[in-house]
Design an enzyme around this catalytic site. Sequence first.
Site, PDB file in Angstrom:
ATOM      1  N   CYS A  10     -48.000 -41.397 -13.455  1.00 57.64           N
ATOM      2  CA  CYS A  10     -46.591 -41.402 -13.078  1.00 57.64           C
ATOM      3  C   CYS A  10     -45.690 -42.536 -13.703  1.00 57.64           C
ATOM      4  O   CYS A  10     -46.119 -43.039 -14.836  1.00 57.64           O
ATOM      5  CB  CYS A  10     -46.382 -41.742 -11.437  1.00 57.64           C
ATOM      6  SG  CYS A  10     -46.903 -43.264 -10.756  1.00 57.64           S
ATOM      7  N   ASN A  13     -46.510 -46.297 -11.651  1.00 59.34           N
ATOM      8  CA  ASN A  13     -48.092 -46.658 -11.075  1.00 59.34           C
ATOM      9  C   ASN A  13     -48.204 -47.493 -10.024  1.00 59.34           C
ATOM     10  O   ASN A  13     -48.966 -48.351 -10.155  1.00 59.34           O
ATOM     11  CB  ASN A  13     -48.865 -47.211 -12.418  1.00 59.34           C
ATOM     12  CG  ASN A  13     -50.294 -47.232 -12.335  1.00 59.34           C
ATOM     13  OD1 ASN A  13     -51.027 -48.171 -12.953  1.00 59.34           O
ATOM     14  ND2 ASN A  13     -50.793 -46.077 -11.775  1.00 59.34           N
ATOM     15  N   CYS A  15     -46.733 -45.785  -6.975  1.00 56.44           N
ATOM     16  CA  CYS A  15     -46.808 -44.920  -5.636  1.00 56.44           C
ATOM     17  C   CYS A  15     -47.470 -43.814  -5.829  1.00 56.44           C
ATOM     18  O   CYS A  15     -48.857 -43.572  -5.401  1.00 56.44           O
ATOM     19  CB  CYS A  15     -45.089 -44.640  -5.604  1.00 56.44           C
ATOM     20  SG  CYS A  15     -44.081 -45.967  -4.906  1.00 56.44           S
ATOM     21  N   ARG A  16     -47.087 -42.708  -6.883  1.00 57.20           N
ATOM     22  CA  ARG A  16     -47.754 -41.409  -6.751  1.00 57.20           C
ATOM     23  C   ARG A  16     -49.039 -41.551  -7.497  1.00 57.20           C
ATOM     24  O   ARG A  16     -50.111 -41.151  -7.000  1.00 57.20           O
ATOM     25  CB  ARG A  16     -46.805 -40.642  -7.474  1.00 57.20           C
ATOM     26  CG  ARG A  16     -45.593 -39.989  -6.892  1.00 57.20           C
ATOM     27  CD  ARG A  16     -44.635 -39.407  -7.665  1.00 57.20           C
ATOM     28  NE  ARG A  16     -44.019 -40.358  -8.810  1.00 57.20           N
ATOM     29  CZ  ARG A  16     -43.354 -39.886  -9.616  1.00 57.20           C
ATOM     30  NH1 ARG A  16     -42.904 -38.730  -9.712  1.00 57.20           N
ATOM     31  NH2 ARG A  16     -43.034 -40.774 -10.626  1.00 57.20           N
ATOM     32  N   SER A  17     -49.202 -42.111  -8.791  1.00 53.49           N
ATOM     33  CA  SER A  17     -50.542 -41.950  -9.261  1.00 53.49           C
ATOM     34  C   SER A  17     -51.602 -42.853  -8.569  1.00 53.49           C
ATOM     35  O   SER A  17     -52.987 -42.252  -8.712  1.00 53.49           O
ATOM     36  CB  SER A  17     -50.412 -42.323 -11.147  1.00 53.49           C
ATOM     37  OG  SER A  17     -49.789 -43.624 -11.342  1.00 53.49           O
ATOM     38  N   ASP A 127     -40.781 -38.489  -6.764  1.00 55.51           N
ATOM     39  CA  ASP A 127     -40.670 -39.928  -6.893  1.00 55.51           C
ATOM     40  C   ASP A 127     -40.248 -40.348  -5.644  1.00 55.51           C
ATOM     41  O   ASP A 127     -39.152 -40.085  -5.390  1.00 55.51           O
ATOM     42  CB  ASP A 127     -39.856 -40.519  -8.108  1.00 55.51           C
ATOM     43  CG  ASP A 127     -40.002 -42.044  -8.060  1.00 55.51           C
ATOM     44  OD1 ASP A 127     -40.551 -42.582  -7.278  1.00 55.51           O
ATOM     45  OD2 ASP A 127     -39.605 -42.266  -9.269  1.00 55.51           O
TER      46      ASP A 127
HETATM   47  P1  4NP Z   1     -44.244 -44.104  -8.962  1.00 59.07           P
HETATM   48  O1  4NP Z   1     -42.873 -44.563  -8.717  1.00 59.07           O
HETATM   49  O2  4NP Z   1     -43.565 -43.622 -10.363  1.00 59.07           O
HETATM   50  O3  4NP Z   1     -44.595 -42.964  -8.133  1.00 59.07           O
HETATM   51  O4  4NP Z   1     -45.010 -45.288  -9.113  1.00 59.07           O
HETATM   52  C1  4NP Z   1     -42.050 -45.430  -9.029  1.00 59.07           C
HETATM   53  C2  4NP Z   1     -42.185 -46.810  -9.004  1.00 59.07           C
HETATM   54  C3  4NP Z   1     -41.428 -47.822  -9.490  1.00 59.07           C
HETATM   55  C4  4NP Z   1     -40.028 -47.145 -10.139  1.00 59.07           C
HETATM   56  C5  4NP Z   1     -39.859 -46.021 -10.281  1.00 59.07           C
HETATM   57  C6  4NP Z   1     -40.946 -45.133  -9.874  1.00 59.07           C
HETATM   58  N1  4NP Z   1     -39.269 -48.195 -10.610  1.00 59.07           N
HETATM   59  O5  4NP Z   1     -38.305 -47.891 -11.236  1.00 59.07           O
HETATM   60  O6  4NP Z   1     -39.603 -49.359 -10.715  1.00 59.07           O
END
Ligand code: 4NP
Length: 158
Positions: A10, A13, A15-17, A127
């Site tokens: 994702c 790294n 939340c989702r992945s 996201d």
């Molecule tokens: P993820 O979510 O891609 O599911 O881990 C996010 C976590 C952090 C950020 C964006 C998406 N960020 O912009 O810091």
Amino acid sequence: MQEKSVLFVCLGNICRSPMAQTIFEKIVEDKGAADKFEIDSAGLGDWHTGNKADPRMRSHAEKRGYTITHRARQVQKNDFNKFDYIVGMDEQNIRELNNLATSDEHRNKILRMRDFLTQFDSDIIPDPYYGDAEDFEYVIDLLEDSCENFYDFISKES
Ligand code: 4NP
């Protein structure tokens, strides 16, 4: 089954992945196939390298019996050599993975998590970072559904 390796990807790294990784690890363990899989996750960005998953993601995961222990890391070019399947969560992930891939063999490893949804209809795994509790719960719903079917897909392929 021949040994298989899977990298969930994702943006951050956190939340989702890592959630997908943890759900998939549980499925593989429940099927008694843990020794047949290498499972990891990574992010396209490097902002959270070394960090635990987002506390909101960990807390929603715990409510469903999952403990996320992964520490964030960025996707490396070598991941395309190392892993058999590289699974992105949204179209931005897929675009960036395609940009990093240097051959058709590598590009052919890139899959969309949403293609394994059966109970839900969504174009992406959205996201949840700027979302609320409901958004985090929805991500887990989507990932539980897609991971189950992704496991069946891999099992049938080998
Ligand atoms: P993820 O979510 O891609 O599911 O881990 C996010 C976590 C952090 C950020 C964006 C998406 N960020 O912009 O810091």
